[in-house]
Design a protein around this motif. Structure first.
Motif, PDB file in Angstrom:
ATOM      1  N   UNK A  38      45.494  83.324 -45.291  1.00  0.00           N
ATOM      2  CA  UNK A  38      44.597  84.025 -44.369  1.00  0.00           C
ATOM      3  C   UNK A  38      43.587  84.761 -45.226  1.00  0.00           C
ATOM      4  N   UNK A  39      42.309  84.569 -44.954  1.00  0.00           N
ATOM      5  CA  UNK A  39      41.296  85.226 -45.783  1.00  0.00           C
ATOM      6  C   UNK A  39      41.350  86.738 -45.579  1.00  0.00           C
ATOM      7  N   UNK A  40      41.034  87.526 -46.625  1.00  0.00           N
ATOM      8  CA  UNK A  40      41.053  88.986 -46.466  1.00  0.00           C
ATOM      9  C   UNK A  40      40.076  89.412 -45.370  1.00  0.00           C
ATOM     10  N   UNK A  41      40.480  90.388 -44.595  1.00  0.00           N
ATOM     11  CA  UNK A  41      39.572  90.900 -43.559  1.00  0.00           C
ATOM     12  C   UNK A  41      38.395  91.615 -44.209  1.00  0.00           C
ATOM     13  N   UNK A  42      38.649  92.183 -45.377  1.00  0.00           N
ATOM     14  CA  UNK A  42      37.625  92.970 -46.041  1.00  0.00           C
ATOM     15  C   UNK A  42      37.533  92.529 -47.507  1.00  0.00           C
ATOM     16  N   UNK A  61      51.628  91.444 -54.415  1.00  0.00           N
ATOM     17  CA  UNK A  61      51.411  92.620 -53.555  1.00  0.00           C
ATOM     18  C   UNK A  61      50.582  92.247 -52.330  1.00  0.00           C
ATOM     19  N   UNK A  62      49.556  91.444 -52.560  1.00  0.00           N
ATOM     20  CA  UNK A  62      48.704  91.023 -51.426  1.00  0.00           C
ATOM     21  C   UNK A  62      49.555  90.281 -50.385  1.00  0.00           C
ATOM     22  N   UNK A  63      50.478  89.472 -50.867  1.00  0.00           N
ATOM     23  CA  UNK A  63      51.353  88.735 -49.941  1.00  0.00           C
ATOM     24  C   UNK A  63      52.260  89.688 -49.162  1.00  0.00           C
ATOM     25  N   UNK A  64      52.779  90.713 -49.847  1.00  0.00           N
ATOM     26  CA  UNK A  64      53.642  91.686 -49.149  1.00  0.00           C
ATOM     27  C   UNK A  64      52.863  92.413 -48.059  1.00  0.00           C
ATOM     28  N   UNK A  65      51.614  92.735 -48.382  1.00  0.00           N
ATOM     29  CA  UNK A  65      50.753  93.422 -47.407  1.00  0.00           C
ATOM     30  C   UNK A  65      50.538  92.515 -46.201  1.00  0.00           C
ATOM     31  N   UNK A  66      50.207  91.268 -46.480  1.00  0.00           N
ATOM     32  CA  UNK A  66      49.952  90.300 -45.409  1.00  0.00           C
ATOM     33  C   UNK A  66      51.205  90.093 -44.553  1.00  0.00           C
ATOM     34  N   UNK A  67      52.332  89.932 -45.230  1.00  0.00           N
ATOM     35  CA  UNK A  67      53.585  89.682 -44.495  1.00  0.00           C
ATOM     36  C   UNK A  67      53.962  90.862 -43.601  1.00  0.00           C
ATOM     37  N   UNK A  68      53.566  92.069 -44.040  1.00  0.00           N
ATOM     38  CA  UNK A  68      53.906  93.258 -43.245  1.00  0.00           C
ATOM     39  C   UNK A  68      52.980  93.396 -42.033  1.00  0.00           C
ATOM     40  N   UNK A  91      37.646  77.532 -43.384  1.00  0.00           N
ATOM     41  CA  UNK A  91      38.025  76.546 -44.419  1.00  0.00           C
ATOM     42  C   UNK A  91      38.727  77.287 -45.548  1.00  0.00           C
ATOM     43  N   UNK A  92      39.929  76.833 -45.892  1.00  0.00           N
ATOM     44  CA  UNK A  92      40.575  77.488 -47.040  1.00  0.00           C
ATOM     45  C   UNK A  92      41.108  76.492 -48.078  1.00  0.00           C
ATOM     46  N   UNK A  93      40.289  75.448 -48.237  1.00  0.00           N
ATOM     47  CA  UNK A  93      40.586  74.510 -49.332  1.00  0.00           C
ATOM     48  C   UNK A  93      39.327  74.247 -50.161  1.00  0.00           C
ATOM     49  N   UNK A  94      38.625  75.319 -50.436  1.00  0.00           N
ATOM     50  CA  UNK A  94      37.391  75.196 -51.226  1.00  0.00           C
ATOM     51  C   UNK A  94      37.717  74.702 -52.632  1.00  0.00           C
ATOM     52  N   UNK A  95      36.922  73.762 -53.119  1.00  0.00           N
ATOM     53  CA  UNK A  95      37.081  73.360 -54.519  1.00  0.00           C
ATOM     54  C   UNK A  95      36.115  74.183 -55.369  1.00  0.00           C
TER      55      UNK A  95
END
Ligand code: SAM
Ligand code: DTB
Ligand code: SF4
Length: 346
Positions: A217-221, A179-186, A7-11
């Motif tokens: 996408x939730x962080x793996x860690x 930066x987190x997005x760049x990491x994810x996209x890579x 779930x990634x629409x937590x309120x």
């Protein structure tokens, strides 16, 4: 492992209601989810190394390495590759499966990128997973790090967006998210979490978990750090974190991010064994292992071995359970440190 969808629409309200549940109900729920998704008696272990210490131009109010605060650390230039490989070998021999290299940089420069690529290649060559934390990255730099096989990039959001402005003024929350997005996209795995004890309110902790859980996408860690109060930083005199509140944050992270590895990170040396055990029950399943974090001390290896053995928690590394078992009977920590690590499969 469960196949439940993430779930990634937590309120905020959903998470707040959960955070404020009776403690036993919250822990029960978190532990159930933990068991559905992970082996409750196994943790992942990572070792940290500071590859460039101090002199950072950023003003993070908790950090020993900011040039703006008069802290008692030894400034160091970027360490040579040989030193890093030596320490990575030691970490592997001690039982780590992931080697995390941290630098006190605001952002990565292209000349440092070339050095870090060699480090990643060298550490991977030892059969360890690699993680680096180097400050802000461009998209191109993230791609370059991926090209040498970097497994994880650590970049923390630390707290809520609202409170972040009080903690750091030299960059924005959006800079971190970019930066987190760049990491994810890579295609690099994301390691992203926060710190408890910055003077934030419960709602800031809840909102941090909300932002992390609601990423595409939730962080793996997800490292959850307890503030290490470093003399000379503006936060050296912060109030102690309420231990039950800290455990609640771990439980909330577990519930909101069922598949992620939740790492009990900095500040573990100030937590007693019972508290750490409750954190593992609430869903923490990773730790930093080794005598030092970046500039501050960690829980000692011999203490951790004894704790994990008492709890019968296995690790994904080469900490020999039977060697530890010998020790629990005698309860002799000095002897424990003398026991050689089995290096047969290194
Ligand atoms: N300079 C890079 C950056 O800020 O992303 C990488 C190194 S920085 C030391 C890595 C993380 O360590 C920070 O984002 C923060 O969450 C955590 N950290 C630093 N000092 C800490 C402290 N005194 N107590 C707890 N966590 C800390
Ligand atoms: C994370 O969340 N915690 C680690 C790692 N990622 C890089 C760092 C903790 C640093 C604690 C303070 C110090 O040792 O300087
Ligand atoms: Fe620099 Fe990172 Fe420390 Fe902030 S947390 S002062 S960016 S080393």
């Amino acid at each position: 492992m469960s196949n439940q969808t993430i779930k990634n629409n937590w309120t905020t309200k959903e998470l707040e209601d959960m955070y404020n549940m009776p403690f036993n109900d919250l822990l029960w729920k978190a532990h159930e989810i933990h068991r559905e998704n992970h082996d409750p008696n196994k943790i992942q272990i990572s070792t940290l190394m500071s590859i460039k210490t101090g002199g950072c131009p950023e003003d993070c109010k908790y950090c020993s390495q900011s040039i703006r605060y008069d802290t008692d650390i030894n400034l160091e230039k970027t360490l040579p590759l040989s030193e890093i490989i030596k320490q990575a070998k030691d970490a592997k021999n001690t039982g780590a499966t992931r080697f995390c290299m941290g630098a006190a940089w605001r952002n990565l420069t292209n000349s440092n990128l070339a050095k870090v690529k060699e480090m990643v290649k060298g550490v991977k060559g030892l059969g360890l997973e690699t993680c680096v934390t180097l400050g802000m990255l461009t998209k191109n730099q993230a791609d370059e790090l991926k090209s040498v096989g970097l497994d994880y990039y650590n970049h923390n959001l630390d707290t809520s967006e609202e409170y972040y402005k009080k903690v750091v003024t030299t960059r924005t929350y959006q800079d971190r998210l970019d930066t987190i997005q760049h990491v994810r996209d890579a295609g690099i795995k994301v390691c992203c979490g926060g710190i408890i004890g910055l003077g934030e309110d419960g709602i800031d902790r809840i909102k941090l978990i909300q932002v992390l859980a609601n990423l595409d996408e939730q962080p793996e860690s997800v490292p959850i750090n307890k503030l290490v109060k470093v003399e000379g930083t503006p936060y050296s005199g912060n109030l102690n974190v309420d231990e039950f509140d800290f455990i609640r944050v771990i439980a909330l992270a577990r519930i909101a991010m069922p598949k992620s590895y939740v790492r009990l990170s900095a500040g573990r040396d100030t937590m007693n064994d019972q508290m750490q055990a409750l954190c593992f029950f609430a869903g923490a399943n990773s730790i930093f292992y080794g005598e030092e974090l970046l500039t501050t001390k960690n829980s000692t290896i011999k203490h951790d071995r004894k704790l994990l053995n008492n709890l019968k928690i296995k690790t994904d590394g080469h900490i020999e359970q039977d060697q530890c078992a010998l020790e629990t009977t005698s309860d002799n920590l000095t002897k424990l440190s003398d026991i050689p690590i089995n290096t047969s499969n290194l």
